[in-house]
Design an enzyme around this catalytic site. Structure first.
Site, PDB file in Angstrom:
ATOM      1  N   GLY A  24     -34.994 -10.372 -28.692  1.00  0.00           N
ATOM      2  CA  GLY A  24     -36.153 -11.147 -29.101  1.00  0.00           C
ATOM      3  C   GLY A  24     -37.373 -10.987 -28.223  1.00  0.00           C
ATOM      4  O   GLY A  24     -38.412 -11.600 -28.477  1.00  0.00           O
ATOM      5  N   LYS A 144     -38.877  -1.039 -36.819  1.00  0.00           N
ATOM      6  CA  LYS A 144     -40.058  -1.648 -36.193  1.00  0.00           C
ATOM      7  C   LYS A 144     -39.881  -1.680 -34.686  1.00  0.00           C
ATOM      8  O   LYS A 144     -38.809  -2.003 -34.176  1.00  0.00           O
ATOM      9  CB  LYS A 144     -40.293  -3.063 -36.721  1.00  0.00           C
ATOM     10  CG  LYS A 144     -41.629  -3.659 -36.244  1.00  0.00           C
ATOM     11  CD  LYS A 144     -42.003  -4.894 -37.027  1.00  0.00           C
ATOM     12  CE  LYS A 144     -41.236  -6.112 -36.567  1.00  0.00           C
ATOM     13  NZ  LYS A 144     -41.630  -7.324 -37.327  1.00  0.00           N
ATOM     14  N   LYS A 146     -41.613  -3.023 -30.929  1.00  0.00           N
ATOM     15  CA  LYS A 146     -42.525  -3.964 -30.288  1.00  0.00           C
ATOM     16  C   LYS A 146     -43.473  -3.218 -29.347  1.00  0.00           C
ATOM     17  O   LYS A 146     -43.041  -2.350 -28.580  1.00  0.00           O
ATOM     18  CB  LYS A 146     -41.738  -5.013 -29.505  1.00  0.00           C
ATOM     19  CG  LYS A 146     -40.865  -5.900 -30.377  1.00  0.00           C
ATOM     20  CD  LYS A 146     -41.684  -6.860 -31.217  1.00  0.00           C
ATOM     21  CE  LYS A 146     -40.809  -7.818 -31.994  1.00  0.00           C
ATOM     22  NZ  LYS A 146     -41.582  -8.837 -32.727  1.00  0.00           N
ATOM     23  N   ASP A 174     -45.415  -3.881 -33.840  1.00  0.00           N
ATOM     24  CA  ASP A 174     -45.677  -5.323 -33.792  1.00  0.00           C
ATOM     25  C   ASP A 174     -46.193  -5.700 -32.408  1.00  0.00           C
ATOM     26  O   ASP A 174     -45.496  -5.537 -31.406  1.00  0.00           O
ATOM     27  CB  ASP A 174     -44.378  -6.082 -34.101  1.00  0.00           C
ATOM     28  CG  ASP A 174     -44.578  -7.583 -34.195  1.00  0.00           C
ATOM     29  OD1 ASP A 174     -45.702  -8.061 -33.961  1.00  0.00           O
ATOM     30  OD2 ASP A 174     -43.596  -8.277 -34.519  1.00  0.00           O
ATOM     31  N   ASN A 176     -47.437  -8.864 -31.661  1.00  0.00           N
ATOM     32  CA  ASN A 176     -47.231 -10.291 -31.415  1.00  0.00           C
ATOM     33  C   ASN A 176     -48.457 -10.986 -30.811  1.00  0.00           C
ATOM     34  O   ASN A 176     -48.378 -11.670 -29.802  1.00  0.00           O
ATOM     35  CB  ASN A 176     -46.011 -10.523 -30.524  1.00  0.00           C
ATOM     36  CG  ASN A 176     -44.705 -10.238 -31.254  1.00  0.00           C
ATOM     37  OD1 ASN A 176     -44.151  -9.147 -31.125  1.00  0.00           O
ATOM     38  ND2 ASN A 176     -44.229 -11.186 -32.022  1.00  0.00           N
ATOM     39  N   GLU A 200     -48.571  -5.035 -36.745  1.00  0.00           N
ATOM     40  CA  GLU A 200     -48.299  -6.427 -37.084  1.00  0.00           C
ATOM     41  C   GLU A 200     -48.883  -7.367 -36.034  1.00  0.00           C
ATOM     42  O   GLU A 200     -48.809  -7.096 -34.840  1.00  0.00           O
ATOM     43  CB  GLU A 200     -46.784  -6.616 -37.178  1.00  0.00           C
ATOM     44  CG  GLU A 200     -46.330  -8.001 -37.594  1.00  0.00           C
ATOM     45  CD  GLU A 200     -44.829  -8.049 -37.805  1.00  0.00           C
ATOM     46  OE1 GLU A 200     -44.234  -9.123 -37.591  1.00  0.00           O
ATOM     47  OE2 GLU A 200     -44.235  -7.007 -38.179  1.00  0.00           O
ATOM     48  N   GLU A 229     -46.604 -14.444 -40.188  1.00  0.00           N
ATOM     49  CA  GLU A 229     -45.433 -15.202 -39.732  1.00  0.00           C
ATOM     50  C   GLU A 229     -45.813 -16.478 -38.999  1.00  0.00           C
ATOM     51  O   GLU A 229     -45.016 -17.414 -38.937  1.00  0.00           O
ATOM     52  CB  GLU A 229     -44.532 -14.344 -38.841  1.00  0.00           C
ATOM     53  CG  GLU A 229     -45.097 -14.038 -37.471  1.00  0.00           C
ATOM     54  CD  GLU A 229     -44.100 -13.297 -36.582  1.00  0.00           C
ATOM     55  OE1 GLU A 229     -43.414 -13.954 -35.796  1.00  0.00           O
ATOM     56  OE2 GLU A 229     -44.025 -12.063 -36.706  1.00  0.00           O
ATOM     57  N   ASP A 252     -43.061 -16.698 -43.626  1.00  0.00           N
ATOM     58  CA  ASP A 252     -41.946 -17.090 -42.766  1.00  0.00           C
ATOM     59  C   ASP A 252     -41.307 -18.322 -43.400  1.00  0.00           C
ATOM     60  O   ASP A 252     -41.993 -19.312 -43.672  1.00  0.00           O
ATOM     61  CB  ASP A 252     -42.441 -17.409 -41.354  1.00  0.00           C
ATOM     62  CG  ASP A 252     -41.303 -17.784 -40.414  1.00  0.00           C
ATOM     63  OD1 ASP A 252     -40.939 -16.961 -39.572  1.00  0.00           O
ATOM     64  OD2 ASP A 252     -40.789 -18.916 -40.532  1.00  0.00           O
ATOM     65  N   HIS A 279     -41.321 -12.055 -42.671  1.00  0.00           N
ATOM     66  CA  HIS A 279     -40.790 -12.116 -41.317  1.00  0.00           C
ATOM     67  C   HIS A 279     -39.428 -12.785 -41.370  1.00  0.00           C
ATOM     68  O   HIS A 279     -39.203 -13.708 -42.148  1.00  0.00           O
ATOM     69  CB  HIS A 279     -41.730 -12.930 -40.431  1.00  0.00           C
ATOM     70  CG  HIS A 279     -41.169 -13.265 -39.086  1.00  0.00           C
ATOM     71  ND1 HIS A 279     -40.723 -14.536 -38.749  1.00  0.00           N
ATOM     72  CD2 HIS A 279     -40.970 -12.492 -37.993  1.00  0.00           C
ATOM     73  CE1 HIS A 279     -40.287 -14.545 -37.510  1.00  0.00           C
ATOM     74  NE2 HIS A 279     -40.423 -13.315 -37.018  1.00  0.00           N
TER      75      HIS A 279
END
Length: 367
Positions: A24, A144, A146, A174, A176, A200, A229, A252, A279
Site C-alpha cells: 500500500g 499500475k 506508483k 499513479d 497519489n 493517476e 478515488e 471509489d 479504484h
C-alpha cells in the site's frame, strides 16, 4: 410488513499491519496500515437479518470515523457502505441481475481488471521483479506502478516493469496527489517514454482546473488523466467532466456516500462518454466495487472499451465472501448482498488496539 427492527449497532476499529511489508505504500503514504471502521447493524428478525458496512482508512484517523459512526454521524470522507439487507447470507440470487446480450461476457469471461500489487513504492526491485513475473504467469496484461517521490527512482522502476511486461501490455502510473500542476506536467512528460495509458491523481483531487490543465498538456503525448478515488460527491465529478479534466473516471465504493451516489456518477460518465475504471484495493473495496462495475456494464455503459477495474491482492481472506479473480478478471459474485461482511475471527484478531495481532506487535516493540 416490517421484517425486523434494528436491535443493535456495533462499530469496531479493525486494522491490518500492512506497513510491515510495504504493502500500500505510495508517494504520499509511505507506511499505511490498511484499516476500517467496521459497522454491523443487527435486527430482531427471525432469520438473523443484518447489515454490514466499512469505512476504509490508512490506520491514522480510523478512531475518528469509529467515534462518528458510533454517534450516528457520517465519516469525514469515506462514508461506510452499510444497509440492512441480506448482506453476506449464503444462497439467494446474485446481487445483480444479468440480462440481455452481456450475460455470456460476464458469466464466462468476467470484468477486466488491472493489478497494482506488483509495484508499490516501498517494494524493492527484487520484489517488483518477483511479483511481476508471477502476475505475468497468471495472465495479467494491465499493470499500475506508483510514482512521484523521486524522478530517477521512477525512471528506473518504470523501465524495469516496462521491460518485463513488454510493449504490448498496458502500463498505468499513479502519483497519489504528490505534485502541483507544472510539476505534474514536467514529471509525467519525462516518464512518457514508458508509454503510460494514464497518470493517476497527478495533483490535489479538489483542483478541477488543475486537472484540466494537466489533461490538456499531456494530450499530445497520448497520456490520459485518471482521478476520482478521493472525490466525495457527484458534484466534484460533474465539474471534472464539464471541464474535460479527466479521460478515465475512478469511483471509489467507500469514498462516495452510498450506492446511489455512485450510480449517479456512472450515469454522468455515460453522458460524457468517459470510461469508468474504479479504484479498489484497501479493506473490502474490491468486494464492494465488483457490484458497481457489473451494474455499469449491464445497465449503463454496455461497453468494456477502455474499461478496467483495479485489483489489489491483499486482505481478501478476511471477508466471508471474497472477490473471485480468474484470468485477470472479476467474476460475478453468486451470493446475495454487497459482499461487505468480514469474518468474525479476523475482526477479533485485528481489532485495534486489543486484538491478538496488535498485542503481539506491541509486545515485540517493547522487547
Amino acid at each position: 410488513m416490517v421484517r425486523g427492527r434494528i436491535s443493535r449497532l456495533s462499530v469496531r476499529d479493525v486494522r491490518f499491519p500492512t506497513s510491515l511489508g510495504g504493502h500500500g505504500s505510495d508517494a504520499m503514504h509511505t507506511d499505511p496500515d490498511y484499516s476500517a471502521a467496521y459497522v454491523v447493524i443487527e435486527t430482531d428478525a427471525e432469520d438473523g437479518l443484518k447489515g454490514c458496512g466499512i469505512t476504509f482508512t490508512l490506520g491514522k484517523g480510523t478512531e475518528v470515523d469509529w467515534s462518528r459512526e458510533r454517534c450516528g454521524a457520517p465519516g469525514h470522507g469515506s462514508h461506510s457502505e452499510c444497509a440492512v439487507g441480506p448482506v453476506g447470507k449464503a444462497g439467494g440470487e446474485a446481487s445483480v441481475e444479468v440480462t440481455c446480450g452481456h450475460e455470456e461476457q460476464i458469466l464466462t469471461h468476467g470484468y477486466p481488471a488491472y493489478t497494482t500489487s506488483c509495484a508499490w513504492l516501498g517494494y524493492s526491485d527484487d520484489t517488483l521483479r518477483q511479483l511481476c513475473t508471477a502476475a505475468l504467469k497468471d495472465g495479467w496484461t494491465r499493470f499500475k506502478v506508483k510514482v512521484g517521490a523521486d524522478l530517477q527512482d521512477d525512471m528506473r522502476r518504470c523501465r524495469l516493469i516496462r521491460d518485463m511486461i513488454g510493449p504490448e501490455k498496458i502500463l498505468m502510473m499513479d502519483a497519489n496527489q504528490r505534485w502541483d500542476v507544472p510539476e505534474a506536467v514536467e514529471w509525467t512528460s519525462k516518464l512518457a517514454e514508458f508509454k503510460p495509458l494514464w497518470i493517476e491523481e497527478p495533483t490535489s483531487p479538489d483542483d478541477i482546473l488543475g486537472h484540466a490543465a494537466i489533461s490538456k498538456a499531456l494530450a499530445p503525448l497520448g497520456i490520459g488523466v485518471a482521478t476520482g478515488e478521493q472525490c466525495h460527491n457527484r458534484v466534484i465529478f460533474k465539474q471534472l467532466l464539464q471541464a474535460n479534466a479527466l479521460q478515465f473516471l475512478q469511483i471509489d465504493s467507500c469514498r462516495l456516500g452510498s450506492v446511489n451516489e455512485n450510480l449517479s456518477v456512472l450515469l454522468m460518465a455515460k453522458k460524457f462518454g468517459i470510461p469508468v475504471c474504479p479504484h479498489a484495493g484497501g479493506v473490502g473495496l474490491c468486494e464492494l466495487v465488483q457490484h458497481l462495475i457489473i451494474f455499469d456494464y449491464i445497465s449503463v455503459s454496455g461497453s468494456l472499451k477502455n474499461r478496467m477495474c483495479e485489483y489489489v491482492d491483499h486482505l481478501h481472506e478476511h471477508f466471508k465472501y471474497p472477490v473471485i479473480i480468474r484470468r485477470a478478471s472479476y467474476m460475478p459474485p453468486k451470493d446475495a448482498g454487497y459482499s461487505t461482511e468480514m469474518k468474525e475471527d479476523s475482526v477479533e484478531k485485528h481489532q485495534y488496539p486489543d486484538g491478538e495481532v496488535w498485542k503481539k506487535l506491541q509486545a515485540a516493540q517493547e522487547n
